[in-house]
Write a protein that holds these residues in place. Structure first.
Motif, PDB file in Angstrom:
ATOM      1  N   ARG A  19       0.934  -1.671  -0.031  1.00 49.40           N
ATOM      2  CA  ARG A  19       0.183   0.174  -0.180  1.00 49.40           C
ATOM      3  C   ARG A  19       0.163   0.912   0.273  1.00 49.40           C
ATOM      4  O   ARG A  19       0.617   2.216  -0.580  1.00 49.40           O
ATOM      5  CB  ARG A  19      -1.363   0.536   1.054  1.00 49.40           C
ATOM      6  N   VAL A  20       2.336   1.361   0.238  1.00 46.99           N
ATOM      7  CA  VAL A  20       2.828   2.065   0.226  1.00 46.99           C
ATOM      8  C   VAL A  20       3.262   2.961  -0.953  1.00 46.99           C
ATOM      9  O   VAL A  20       3.202   4.025  -0.974  1.00 46.99           O
ATOM     10  CB  VAL A  20       4.011   1.817   0.874  1.00 46.99           C
ATOM     11  N   TRP A  21       3.393   2.075  -1.633  1.00 48.05           N
ATOM     12  CA  TRP A  21       3.417   2.358  -2.669  1.00 48.05           C
ATOM     13  C   TRP A  21       2.407   2.988  -4.156  1.00 48.05           C
ATOM     14  O   TRP A  21       2.334   4.016  -4.656  1.00 48.05           O
ATOM     15  CB  TRP A  21       4.083   1.533  -4.188  1.00 48.05           C
ATOM     16  N   GLU A  22       1.018   2.820  -3.412  1.00 48.04           N
ATOM     17  CA  GLU A  22      -0.131   3.356  -3.612  1.00 48.04           C
ATOM     18  C   GLU A  22      -0.335   4.311  -3.639  1.00 48.04           C
ATOM     19  O   GLU A  22      -0.189   5.675  -3.913  1.00 48.04           O
ATOM     20  CB  GLU A  22      -1.408   1.903  -2.944  1.00 48.04           C
ATOM     21  N   ALA A  23       0.367   4.715  -1.958  1.00 45.80           N
ATOM     22  CA  ALA A  23      -0.034   6.241  -1.601  1.00 45.80           C
ATOM     23  C   ALA A  23       0.808   7.436  -2.270  1.00 45.80           C
ATOM     24  O   ALA A  23       0.626   8.093  -2.484  1.00 45.80           O
ATOM     25  CB  ALA A  23       0.177   5.959  -0.306  1.00 45.80           C
ATOM     26  N   SER A  24       1.624   6.772  -2.365  1.00 45.02           N
ATOM     27  CA  SER A  24       3.248   7.471  -2.815  1.00 45.02           C
ATOM     28  C   SER A  24       2.406   7.745  -4.297  1.00 45.02           C
ATOM     29  O   SER A  24       3.708   8.169  -4.639  1.00 45.02           O
ATOM     30  CB  SER A  24       4.225   7.120  -2.834  1.00 45.02           C
ATOM     31  N   GLY A  25       2.261   7.312  -4.733  1.00 47.12           N
ATOM     32  CA  GLY A  25       0.983   7.089  -6.658  1.00 47.12           C
ATOM     33  C   GLY A  25       2.401   6.729  -7.373  1.00 47.12           C
ATOM     34  O   GLY A  25       2.161   6.685  -8.633  1.00 47.12           O
ATOM     35  N   HIS A  26       3.687   5.753  -6.667  1.00 49.29           N
ATOM     36  CA  HIS A  26       4.293   4.914  -8.133  1.00 49.29           C
ATOM     37  C   HIS A  26       3.219   4.053  -8.468  1.00 49.29           C
ATOM     38  O   HIS A  26       3.759   3.781  -9.881  1.00 49.29           O
ATOM     39  CB  HIS A  26       5.182   4.887  -7.107  1.00 49.29           C
ATOM     40  N   THR A  27       2.546   2.724  -7.833  1.00 46.05           N
ATOM     41  CA  THR A  27       1.828   1.931  -8.817  1.00 46.05           C
ATOM     42  C   THR A  27       1.723   2.714  -9.615  1.00 46.05           C
ATOM     43  O   THR A  27       1.208   1.831 -10.903  1.00 46.05           O
ATOM     44  CB  THR A  27       0.835   1.401  -8.275  1.00 46.05           C
ATOM     45  N   LYS A  28       0.824   3.563 -10.314  1.00 47.66           N
ATOM     46  CA  LYS A  28       0.740   4.327 -11.076  1.00 47.66           C
ATOM     47  C   LYS A  28       0.916   4.872 -12.255  1.00 47.66           C
ATOM     48  O   LYS A  28       1.398   5.255 -12.972  1.00 47.66           O
ATOM     49  CB  LYS A  28      -0.769   4.981 -10.671  1.00 47.66           C
ATOM     50  N   GLY A  29       2.433   5.750 -11.359  1.00 47.78           N
ATOM     51  CA  GLY A  29       2.637   7.831 -11.769  1.00 47.78           C
ATOM     52  C   GLY A  29       4.299   6.991 -12.341  1.00 47.78           C
ATOM     53  O   GLY A  29       4.836   8.023 -12.656  1.00 47.78           O
ATOM     54  N   PHE A  30       4.447   5.977 -11.788  1.00 48.46           N
ATOM     55  CA  PHE A  30       6.323   5.640 -11.946  1.00 48.46           C
ATOM     56  C   PHE A  30       6.110   5.702 -12.607  1.00 48.46           C
ATOM     57  O   PHE A  30       6.631   3.974 -13.307  1.00 48.46           O
ATOM     58  CB  PHE A  30       6.585   5.046 -10.387  1.00 48.46           C
ATOM     59  N   GLN A  86      10.905   4.102 -38.183  1.00 46.68           N
ATOM     60  CA  GLN A  86       9.785   3.345 -38.749  1.00 46.68           C
ATOM     61  C   GLN A  86       9.961   2.648 -38.280  1.00 46.68           C
ATOM     62  O   GLN A  86       8.995   0.851 -38.365  1.00 46.68           O
ATOM     63  CB  GLN A  86       9.604   2.940 -40.644  1.00 46.68           C
ATOM     64  N   ASP A  87      10.599   1.793 -37.607  1.00 45.69           N
ATOM     65  CA  ASP A  87      11.445   1.089 -36.594  1.00 45.69           C
ATOM     66  C   ASP A  87      10.729   0.512 -35.072  1.00 45.69           C
ATOM     67  O   ASP A  87      10.425  -0.193 -34.839  1.00 45.69           O
ATOM     68  CB  ASP A  87      12.513   0.377 -36.665  1.00 45.69           C
ATOM     69  N   VAL A  88       9.957   1.906 -35.322  1.00 46.68           N
ATOM     70  CA  VAL A  88       9.912   1.835 -33.463  1.00 46.68           C
ATOM     71  C   VAL A  88       8.343   1.935 -33.536  1.00 46.68           C
ATOM     72  O   VAL A  88       7.879   2.733 -34.545  1.00 46.68           O
ATOM     73  CB  VAL A  88      10.529   2.124 -32.572  1.00 46.68           C
ATOM     74  N   GLY A  89       8.210   1.534 -32.385  1.00 44.11           N
ATOM     75  CA  GLY A  89       6.454   1.207 -33.042  1.00 44.11           C
ATOM     76  C   GLY A  89       5.868   3.036 -31.429  1.00 44.11           C
ATOM     77  O   GLY A  89       6.984   3.540 -31.477  1.00 44.11           O
ATOM     78  N   ASP A  90       4.807   3.589 -31.150  1.00 43.98           N
ATOM     79  CA  ASP A  90       4.264   3.764 -30.859  1.00 43.98           C
ATOM     80  C   ASP A  90       4.434   4.035 -29.070  1.00 43.98           C
ATOM     81  O   ASP A  90       4.597   3.293 -28.755  1.00 43.98           O
ATOM     82  CB  ASP A  90       3.025   4.181 -30.908  1.00 43.98           C
ATOM     83  N   PRO A  91       4.894   4.847 -28.597  1.00 42.21           N
ATOM     84  CA  PRO A  91       4.805   5.001 -27.241  1.00 42.21           C
ATOM     85  C   PRO A  91       4.240   4.860 -26.169  1.00 42.21           C
ATOM     86  O   PRO A  91       2.860   4.833 -26.093  1.00 42.21           O
ATOM     87  CB  PRO A  91       5.352   6.769 -27.010  1.00 42.21           C
ATOM     88  N   THR A  92       4.973   3.752 -25.228  1.00 39.64           N
ATOM     89  CA  THR A  92       4.226   3.138 -23.726  1.00 39.64           C
ATOM     90  C   THR A  92       4.463   3.667 -22.835  1.00 39.64           C
ATOM     91  O   THR A  92       5.517   4.130 -22.383  1.00 39.64           O
ATOM     92  CB  THR A  92       3.914   1.781 -24.020  1.00 39.64           C
ATOM     93  N   TYR A  93       3.802   4.091 -22.373  1.00 39.10           N
ATOM     94  CA  TYR A  93       4.823   4.032 -20.714  1.00 39.10           C
ATOM     95  C   TYR A  93       5.049   3.100 -20.173  1.00 39.10           C
ATOM     96  O   TYR A  93       3.826   1.765 -19.864  1.00 39.10           O
ATOM     97  CB  TYR A  93       3.085   4.677 -19.325  1.00 39.10           C
ATOM     98  N   PHE A  94       5.776   2.822 -19.844  1.00 43.95           N
ATOM     99  CA  PHE A  94       6.223   1.579 -18.241  1.00 43.95           C
ATOM    100  C   PHE A  94       6.660   1.600 -17.252  1.00 43.95           C
ATOM    101  O   PHE A  94       6.952   2.876 -16.710  1.00 43.95           O
ATOM    102  CB  PHE A  94       7.597   0.899 -19.013  1.00 43.95           C
ATOM    103  N   ASN A  95       5.960   1.328 -16.397  1.00 35.33           N
ATOM    104  CA  ASN A  95       6.035   1.353 -15.114  1.00 35.33           C
ATOM    105  C   ASN A  95       7.644   1.100 -14.581  1.00 35.33           C
ATOM    106  O   ASN A  95       8.183  -0.683 -14.549  1.00 35.33           O
ATOM    107  CB  ASN A  95       5.244   0.579 -13.634  1.00 35.33           C
TER     108      ASN A  95
END
Ligand code: ATP
Length: 477
Positions: free
Chosen positions: A83-94, A149-158
């Protein structure tokens, strides 16, 4: 760029490769799991490197905890409640934006690619990032042989690294994941109430700790600069609301002064305010160092407002307020943070001090011009000849000094080679036991920078070195 001879071929190395090779050759830093082909983003500090790393950490603790009455030390666990990392916002935003090479499956930090062509994208939303990417992707400088052309679209990686340590899973559908901490400061927020209850500090006060942090970096590069496992030295200073400006300015100055006191050149350090702040931050500045690959963040100074304690109070349903006797009210302190990676600092010290000097027309030497107090060894002691009576005397000197100084004994090779070996790892003083020592109890002391020798009584070694170290340190303050 330095040219080397390897397998009778001359090879040229970039400054980073040069330092990596040097660091391994001299026992500073080894690639991790090397006998199995290596493990990206993790490094092992060797016999010489661990001494320099320890000096960095010792200096930090001294200035941030031991020399102060208002900052407490801490050593908190690496694995915490999920839960520490949920509270800190890291699970979503890191997260970092990632693009993948569809042919080679190589992964690139898309924000770094944009920043390299001068597009600022720090702390923008994902939608904003995608729009910036689409506008500028055709001018991005990809690694050689790679095109847009070789690279795909950006995604977010945790970036949080998962572990199942301590998770007791009865329901296989609902595995509880724990995380290796992504930053050490969360351990400080978790212990804020404990420190407050046991040490009874009054605002303003700080809590500081050194410890490992883990980040699943997309492309760990540039040696110790971006690792997946690294050590942070972080301090959180708890203050009254309304005092942020004062303490933000105070810690900026203090941290810059400290970096200079370790021997980093003023010219290679600068402040850079963040162009866009994360939503909870009131102010943030990097102290940047001029690495061989450009100006990069070495340390961060952040005004975090009261975000962290507010979040943890809400998620844990605990009271994390401070009782202010003056106003008879409870308040949530605001926080000024200072945060630096020990490895990034180690790397900066190596890069700045790695010097190739011309000694004569034919000869060059490598000198690591570290500040004397930061050098892995302050002293080396040599018997001039590999004969028992000289060796015994030199070992006696070693034993008499080893409880005061970091000292190394060496009796292999010619005396000239031994001097050079010590120059390369930055040892400021070399003491040699020769024939006169046996008769008159005097030794020669040779200085790394001047290469000059001086004869002093054996009984004066300790005080002589102490005086020299104090004088050298004074020059840096
Ligand atoms: P960057 O933008 O370079 O990724 P950051 O802003 O994510 O850094 P912080 O989260 O503020 O860095 O971490 C504080 C300090 O920890 C940094 O200033 C740096 O010295 C160190 N640090 C962060 N990430 C790493 C890493 N992957 N490897 C080594 N040191 C790191």
């Amino acid at each position: 760029m330095v040219t080397y001879k390897k397998n009778s071929k001359r090879i040229s190395l970039t400054p980073t490769e040069d330092i990596v090779t040097f660091a391994k050759r001299k026992g500073f830093v080894y690639p991790s799991s090397e006998i199995y082909g290596g493990f990206a983003g993790v490094y092992d500090y060797g016999p010489v490197g661990m001494l320099l790393l320890n000096n960095i950490k010792k200096e930090w603790l001294q200035s941030m905890v031991q020399d102060r009455t208002d900052i407490y030390g801490l050593d908190s666990g690496i694995v915490t409640h999920p839960r520490v990392w949920e509270a800190s916002g890291h699970t979503k935003g890191f997260t970092d934006p990632l693009v993948i090479n569809n042919k080679t499956h190589e992964r690139y930090r898309a924000d770094h690619l944009l920043e390299e062509i001068g597009v600022a994208c720090e702390n923008v939303s994902f939608e904003e990032f995608v729009s910036l990417w689409n506008t500028h992707k055709h001018t991005v400088r990809f690694p050689q042989g790679v095109s847009v052309q070789d690279v795909g679209d950006p995604t977010y990686f945790n970036l949080l690294a998962k572990t199942n340590l301590g998770s007791v899973t009865y329901d296989t559908q609902k595995e509880e994941i724990a995380y290796l901490r992504g930053e050490t400061c969360q351990g400080i927020y978790l212990n804020y109430k404990n420190v407050y209850d046991t040490m009874h500090p009054k605002l303003p006060f700080g809590i500081a700790q050194i410890g490992k942090a883990f980040r699943n970096e997309i492309s760990p590069r540039q040696f110790l600069f971006r690792c997946r496992e690294f050590e942070q030295m972080e301090m959180q200073y708890f203050i009254y609301p309304g005092q942020s400006k004062k303490y933000f300015g105070y810690f900026k100055k203090l941290r810059m002064k400290w970096l200079i006191s370790l021997g980093l050149s003023k010219k290679k350090l600068r402040f850079l305010p963040h162009s866009k702040l994360v939503f909870y931050a009131q102010a943030a500045e990097d102290i940047q160092f001029q690495y061989s690959f450009g100006w990069k963040e070495l340390e961060g100074v952040h005004d975090r407002g009261n975000y962290d304690l507010t979040q943890h109070a809400a998620f844990s349903k605990q009271k994390l307020a401070y009782f202010d006797e003056k106003s008879n009210t409870h308040l949530i302190p605001h926080i000024i943070e200072t945060s630096i990676g020990a490895g990034r600092l180690f790397y900066a010290l190596l890069e700045q001090n790695y010097t190739v000097q011309k000694v004569s027309k034919e000869e060059t030497r490598i000198v690591l011009t570290l500040a004397y107090h930061m050098a892995p060894y302050q002293m080396a002691v040599f018997p001039l000849f590999k004969k028992t009576k000289f060796q015994k005397y030199a070992k006696k000197i070693f034993t008499s000094q080893s409880n005061k100084y970091s000292i190394v004994y060496d009796d292999t090779g010619s005396i000239g080679k031994r001097y050079r070996r010590q120059d390369e790892i930055g040892t400021p003083y070399c003491i040699t036991v020769d024939e006169i020592t046996l008769k008159k109890n005097t030794v020669t002391v040779r200085n790394r920078d001047t290469m000059k020798q001086k004869r002093i009584p054996v009984s004066k070694i300790s005080t002589y070195i102490e005086k020299e170290l104090i004088a050298a340190r004074k020059k840096l303050s």
